[in-house]
Design a protein around this motif. Structure first.
Motif, PDB file in Angstrom:
ATOM      1  N   PRO A 101      34.209  47.047  47.130  1.00 49.76           N
ATOM      2  CA  PRO A 101      33.766  46.343  46.227  1.00 49.76           C
ATOM      3  C   PRO A 101      33.756  45.281  44.960  1.00 49.76           C
ATOM      4  O   PRO A 101      34.126  44.705  45.611  1.00 49.76           O
ATOM      5  CB  PRO A 101      36.132  46.858  45.991  1.00 49.76           C
ATOM      6  N   VAL A 102      33.559  46.330  43.814  1.00 53.31           N
ATOM      7  CA  VAL A 102      33.241  45.015  42.536  1.00 53.31           C
ATOM      8  C   VAL A 102      34.503  44.178  42.200  1.00 53.31           C
ATOM      9  O   VAL A 102      34.685  42.873  42.641  1.00 53.31           O
ATOM     10  CB  VAL A 102      32.612  46.054  41.026  1.00 53.31           C
ATOM     11  N   ARG A 103      35.528  44.457  42.340  1.00 57.05           N
ATOM     12  CA  ARG A 103      37.051  43.331  42.133  1.00 57.05           C
ATOM     13  C   ARG A 103      37.023  42.410  43.265  1.00 57.05           C
ATOM     14  O   ARG A 103      37.439  41.837  43.566  1.00 57.05           O
ATOM     15  CB  ARG A 103      38.219  44.328  42.590  1.00 57.05           C
ATOM     16  N   ASP A 104      36.594  42.871  44.502  1.00 57.82           N
ATOM     17  CA  ASP A 104      36.210  42.134  45.609  1.00 57.82           C
ATOM     18  C   ASP A 104      35.408  41.117  45.677  1.00 57.82           C
ATOM     19  O   ASP A 104      35.999  39.443  45.877  1.00 57.82           O
ATOM     20  CB  ASP A 104      36.416  42.664  47.008  1.00 57.82           C
ATOM     21  N   GLN A 106      34.333  39.622  42.949  1.00 54.90           N
ATOM     22  CA  GLN A 106      34.681  38.719  42.199  1.00 54.90           C
ATOM     23  C   GLN A 106      35.380  37.979  41.977  1.00 54.90           C
ATOM     24  O   GLN A 106      35.246  36.427  42.290  1.00 54.90           O
ATOM     25  CB  GLN A 106      35.142  40.132  40.790  1.00 54.90           C
TER      26      GLN A 106
ATOM     27  N   ASP B 192      40.525  49.643  40.370  1.00 52.69           N
ATOM     28  CA  ASP B 192      39.558  49.368  40.868  1.00 52.69           C
ATOM     29  C   ASP B 192      38.506  50.473  39.807  1.00 52.69           C
ATOM     30  O   ASP B 192      38.054  50.658  40.366  1.00 52.69           O
ATOM     31  CB  ASP B 192      38.639  49.915  42.453  1.00 52.69           C
ATOM     32  N   ASP B 219      34.633  52.345  40.081  1.00 51.71           N
ATOM     33  CA  ASP B 219      33.899  52.116  41.101  1.00 51.71           C
ATOM     34  C   ASP B 219      33.991  52.735  42.893  1.00 51.71           C
ATOM     35  O   ASP B 219      34.887  53.101  43.032  1.00 51.71           O
ATOM     36  CB  ASP B 219      34.157  50.803  41.532  1.00 51.71           C
ATOM     37  N   ASN B 221      32.638  52.320  45.411  1.00 52.94           N
ATOM     38  CA  ASN B 221      33.263  51.555  46.906  1.00 52.94           C
ATOM     39  C   ASN B 221      33.977  51.298  46.590  1.00 52.94           C
ATOM     40  O   ASN B 221      34.500  50.575  47.756  1.00 52.94           O
ATOM     41  CB  ASN B 221      32.439  49.632  47.006  1.00 52.94           C
ATOM     42  N   ALA B 222      35.031  51.383  45.865  1.00 59.29           N
ATOM     43  CA  ALA B 222      36.637  51.209  46.144  1.00 59.29           C
ATOM     44  C   ALA B 222      37.395  52.268  46.310  1.00 59.29           C
ATOM     45  O   ALA B 222      38.996  52.741  46.437  1.00 59.29           O
ATOM     46  CB  ALA B 222      37.449  50.316  45.163  1.00 59.29           C
ATOM     47  N   ARG B 225      40.219  53.151  48.795  1.00 61.90           N
ATOM     48  CA  ARG B 225      41.932  52.960  49.150  1.00 61.90           C
ATOM     49  C   ARG B 225      42.659  52.757  47.432  1.00 61.90           C
ATOM     50  O   ARG B 225      43.694  52.820  47.304  1.00 61.90           O
ATOM     51  CB  ARG B 225      41.818  50.953  48.641  1.00 61.90           C
TER      52      ARG B 225
END
Lengths: 290, 391
Positions: A101-104, A106, B192, B219, B221-222, B225
Motif C-alpha cells: 500500500p502507498v500509505r505504508d 510513505q 487509504d 489504493d 493495494n490497500a 484492509r
C-alpha cells in the motif's frame, strides 16, 4: 568498479524461508552473491540454504555484518520489514515485493530517510553488478560485465535494454530496477551521480515511463551535473490518458506525466532519446563509438 | 478502485464531513419515495456513474415538485450519459441519487491527493468551484492553493488556515472550513484513498461548508484492509474485458488499433505498443501476462485479444528471464490448440533458452505462427501481417 553493491557486499534476506524468498535467494547464491543469512520471525536458530536464520534483523546484522537486505516479505508486512531494517542499521534495503500500500511505503520511506538507509523499489527486479553481485529476481546471465550503467522503472525493459547493450558487444557495470510505484526509493536523481562518479561507467541508459515527474527532475539534473552520455527511453507514448498501465504509478493524470513531455525535457537536456526500446542497444553503440 | 458519489457521501458522513441529505434510488418509484422522505420543496436528481462532467451531460437536474422528480428520474434512469470523461460511447445510468436542495452562496473546490514528488498527501483548494481543476491548473495555476501534510504530524490547524486565507474566506467562516478540511484529511488517510475531490464545495448563505459532490478513488493495494470499501465496488462500471483479464492475473487495456499485443511485464508491454506505433502500425491493446506466462494464461490472453474484432494480427513479445523460453514456446503451441487463433501470430522469444524456443516453434510448423528475432523485427512483421502485406 560499480555502484552500491559488489562481490564483497554482505546480504541478508527478509522473508528468507518463504517460497519466493527461497527460490530467488538460491539463484542469487548461485550467481555469486554473498548471502550471509536471512530473517524469518520464529525460525531463528535454524539454517536454510546452508545459511543461518535469525528472528530479527538486528540479530542478523550483529552476527553477520550484513549491510544490505533483500526484502521478499508479503505486501502487508513490507513497511514493518523496511522499518526494522532501517532500525537495525542496514545501509540499503532492496524491496522486491509487489503490491505494498502507498500509505505504508510513505511511512517506511520517510523512516528510512531519517535513519540514513537507502531503499530500492518496491515492486522492482532489484540491483545487479554484472558478474559480481545480484540482489533481486533478474536473469543473471544476460548481464555481461562492461561499461554501461542502467536505471529502469520496468523489470522486463531492464532485461531488454541490458540484453541489447550486451549484443552490441558492450556490457553493464551495475543495473538498477527502481520500480514503477507512486513512491519509490532511489531514483534517477540519486543514481545518476553515482554512475557519473564510477570510473568504469562510460554511458548511462535510463528507462522511464508515464506518470509522475521523476524523469523531468532527472532531465534538469543531467543538464547541470552529468557529463557522461545518457540514452533514454520513455515507455507509454501510445498509452491512453487516465488509465493505469500495469504499474501502480504508470498513469497520465490530466495532462501531467506524459511520455511526450518527459522526452522533450530529456532531449532539451542533451539526452539521446530513442522512440522505441528496440533502438536502445544501437544508440548506446553509436554514442560509445564516437 | 472508484466509487459513486452516494457512496463517497456515506463515508463523508461517518467522519463528520457535512453533506446534504439524500438517498440512492434504483427505480422511478424509489426516487419519488426518497424525495418524500427528504421533504422540502426542491430536490436534485443526480445520475450515478463513475465519471465527472455529469451536469453538463444532462445527468444532474433540479426538481421543484414530486411530479418533476418522477419525470426527471424517468428521463435519467436508463439514459446513456456522455461526458468528457466517459468517451463517446457514454455510460448507462442505472441509479440516481435524490438529494435535498442547498442554498448556495459560493462554490469552491477542495481535493486531497498524493503529491508524488513530495511523497506526502496534499490538500488542494480553489475558488473556481464547479470548474475542472485540471483546466484551472493549466490556465491559472496561481488560483490553486496547495498544502502538503506530513503524515508524521497529521493535519494541523495551520494547514487549514493556509487554505482558508488563500481562499479569502471571511473571519467567521474560517473555523468551519478548518474543521471541514481536517475531517476530509482523516477520510483520506484512514481509508487509504488515492484521491478525494469535492467539486463543488458549497458555502451556504449561513456560512457553513457542504460537500455538494464527492468523488473518491482508493489504493487497490490497500483494499485488503477495507472490506467495507471493497464491498462498494460496482462491477457494471468496469470494462468487462479488463475485469475478465484481471481474474486470470492478466492486465489488459483495450486500444483502437489492429495489432494485438501479448507481453510479459508492464514496461515492455508499453514499449511494445510504442514500437508498433514507431514502425507505422497501431496497437490494439495493452496486455501484461505477468511473470508466469504458461499455456493457460497465454490461451486466455489470445481469447481476450480476439474478442476485439479490429485485431488483424497478434504480436507475442516475451523476454524470458527466470521463466525459460522453451517452456513458453510450448505454452504458446498448447494455447493455439485451446483457442482458435484465426489471425497471424508473430512470436518473439528472447532471453533464457531462446534458441531452443525458436526451434520448437519452427518444428511445429503452424502456418499462422511467424517467428521474429528481436523486438523491432517482431513489430515490423506484426504490422505487415495486420495490413495484409507480405511477410
Amino acid at each position: 568498479m560499480s555502484i552500491l553493491v559488489n562481490k564483497d557486499t554482505k546480504v541478508i534476506v527478509q522473508g528468507f524461508t518463504g517460497k519466493e524468498g527461497s527460490f530467488h535467494a538460491e539463484q542469487c547464491i548461485t550467481y555469486g552473491t554473498k548471502i550471509v543469512g536471512g530473517v524469518t520471525p520464529n525460525k531463528g536458530g535454524t539454517t536454510h540454504l546452508d545459511k543461518p536464520v535469525f528472528n530479527t534483523v538486528s540479530e542478523a546484522v550483529n552476527a553477520t555484518g550484513a549491510t544490505v537486505s533483500m526484502v521478499f516479505v508479503p505486501p502487508s508486512f513490507v513497511a514493518d520489514a523496511v522499518m526494522e531494517a532501517a532500525d537495525a542499521g542496514i545501509e540499503l534495503a532492496v524491496i522486491i515485493t509487489e503490491g505494498a500500500p502507498v500509505r505504508d511505503m510513505q511511512a517506511a520511506k520517510a523512516y528510512a530517510v531519517k535513519k540514513g538507509m537507502k531503499t530500492i523499489g518496491p515492486n522492482c527486479p532489484g540491483i545487479i553488478t554484472a558478474e559480481e553481485c545480484k540482489i533481486g529476481i533478474m536473469p543473471g546471465m544476460i548481464f555481461k560485465k562492461g561499461n554501461v550503467g542502467l536505471i529502469s522503472k520496468s523489470g522486463t525493459l531492464t532485461y531488454e535494454g541490458a540484453n541489447q547493450v550486451c549484443n552490441e558487444g558492450f556490457g553493464i557495470t551495475t543495473a538498477v530496477g527502481i520500480g514503477g510505484d507512486p513512491i519509490i526509493g532511489l531514483s534517477y536523481k540519486q543514481l545518476l551521480p553515482m554512475f557519473e562518479a564510477d570510473p568504469e561507467t562510460e554511458a548511462i541508459v535510463m528507462i522511464g515511463e508515464i506518470g509522475g515527474d521523476l524523469e523531468i527532475q532527472a532531465a534538469a539534473f543531467i543538464k547541470e551535473h552529468i557529463s557522461k552520455p545518457v540514452v533514454a527511453f520513455i515507455a507509454g507514448q501510445t498509452a491512453p490518458k487516465g488509465k493505469r498501465m500495469g504499474h501502480a504509478g504508470a498513469i497520465v493524470s490530466g495532462s501531467a506525466g506524459t511520455a511526450a513531455e518527459k522526452m522533450a525535457a530529456l532531449e532539451a537536456a542533451g539526452v539521446h532519446v530513442v522512440k522505441s526500446p528496440a533502438e536502445i542497444g544501437k544508440k548506446v553503440a553509436e554514442v560509445l563509438k564516437k | 478502485m472508484n466509487i459513486h458519489e452516494y457512496q463517497a457521501k456515506e463515508i463523508f458522513k461517518r467522519y463528520g464531513v457535512p453533506t446534504p441529505n439524500g438517498y440512492v434510488a434504483f427505480s422511478v418509484d424509489e426516487a419519488v419515495q426518497n424525495a418524500q422522505k427528504l421533504g422540502g420543496s426542491i430536490w436534485v436528481v443526480k445520475a450515478q456513474i463513475h465519471a465527472g462532467g455529469r451536469g453538463l451531460g444532462g445527468g444532474v437536474k433540479l426538481a421543484r415538485s414530486l411530479e418533476e422528480v418522477k419525470d426527471l428520474a424517468t428521463e435519467i434512469l436508463g439514459m446513456t450519459l456522455v461526458t468528457h470523461q466517459t468517451g463517446p460511447a457514454g455510460k448507462l445510468v442505472q441509479k440516481v441519487y435524490i438529494e435535498e436542495g442547498v442554498d448556495i452562496a459560493d462554490e469552491l473546490y477542495l481535493g486531497v491527493v498524493l503529491d508524488r514528488a513530495k511523497e506526502m498527501p496534499i490538500l488542494m483548494a480553489s475558488r473556481e468551484g464547479g470548474m475542472e481543476i485540471e483546466k484551472v491548473a493549466a490556465a491559472t495555476p496561481e488560483k490553486i492553493i496547495k498544502v502538503a501534510v506530513d503524515p508524521f504530524i497529521g493535519f494541523q490547524a495551520f494547514h487549514g488556515r493556509e487554505l482558508a486565507f488563500g481562499l479569502g474566506l471571511a473571519k467567521e467562516e474560517i473555523g468551519n472550513f478548518i474543521k471541514f478540511a481536517a475531517a476530509l484529511y482523516k477520510v483520506y488517510m484512514e481509508n487509504d484513498a488515492e484521491m478525494i475531490e469535492i467539486n463543488p464545495l458549497v458555502k451556504t448563505k449561513s456560512g457553513n461548508f457542504v460537500a455538494l459532490d464527492g468523488k473518491m478513488g482508493f489504493d487497490d493495494n490497500a483494499l485488503y484492509r477495507h472490506p467495507e470499501i471493497e464491498a462498494m465496488r460496482d462491477l457494471s462500471e468496469e470494462n468487462a474485458a479488463e475485469r475478465e483479464a484481471a481474474q486470470y492475473g492478466l492486465s489488459y487495456i483495450k486500444l483502437d488499433g489492429n495489432v494485438g499485443c501479448m507481453v510479459n511485464g508492464a514496461g515492455l508491454a508499453m514499449g511494445t505498443m510504442d514500437t508498433i506505433n514507431y514502425v507505422g502500425g497501431s496497437p490494439a491493446n495493452f496486455l501484461d501476462v505477468g511473470g508466469g506466462a504458461n499455456a493457460q494464461t497465454v490461451a486466455k490472453g489470445f481469447e481476450i485479444i480476439l474478442q476485439d474484432k479490429n485485431v488483424k494480427s497478434i504480436f507475442v513479445n516475451i523476454f524470458g528471464g527466470i521463466v525459460r523460453c522453451d517452456r513458453i514456446a510450448n505454452g504458446i503451441l498448447e494455447a493455439t490448440k485451446l483457442v482458435d487463433v484465426h489471425v497471424p501470430v508473430v512470436v518473439r522469444l528472447d532471453g533464457t533458452n531462446a534458441k531452443e524456443a525458436a526451434e520448437i516453434l519452427r518444428n511445429a510448423n503452424i502456418k499462422n505462427i511467424i517467428t521474429a528475432t528481436d523486438l523491432g523485427d517482431g513489430a515490423k512483421k506484426a504490422v505487415a501481417a495486420a495490413n495484409g502485406g507480405t511477410l
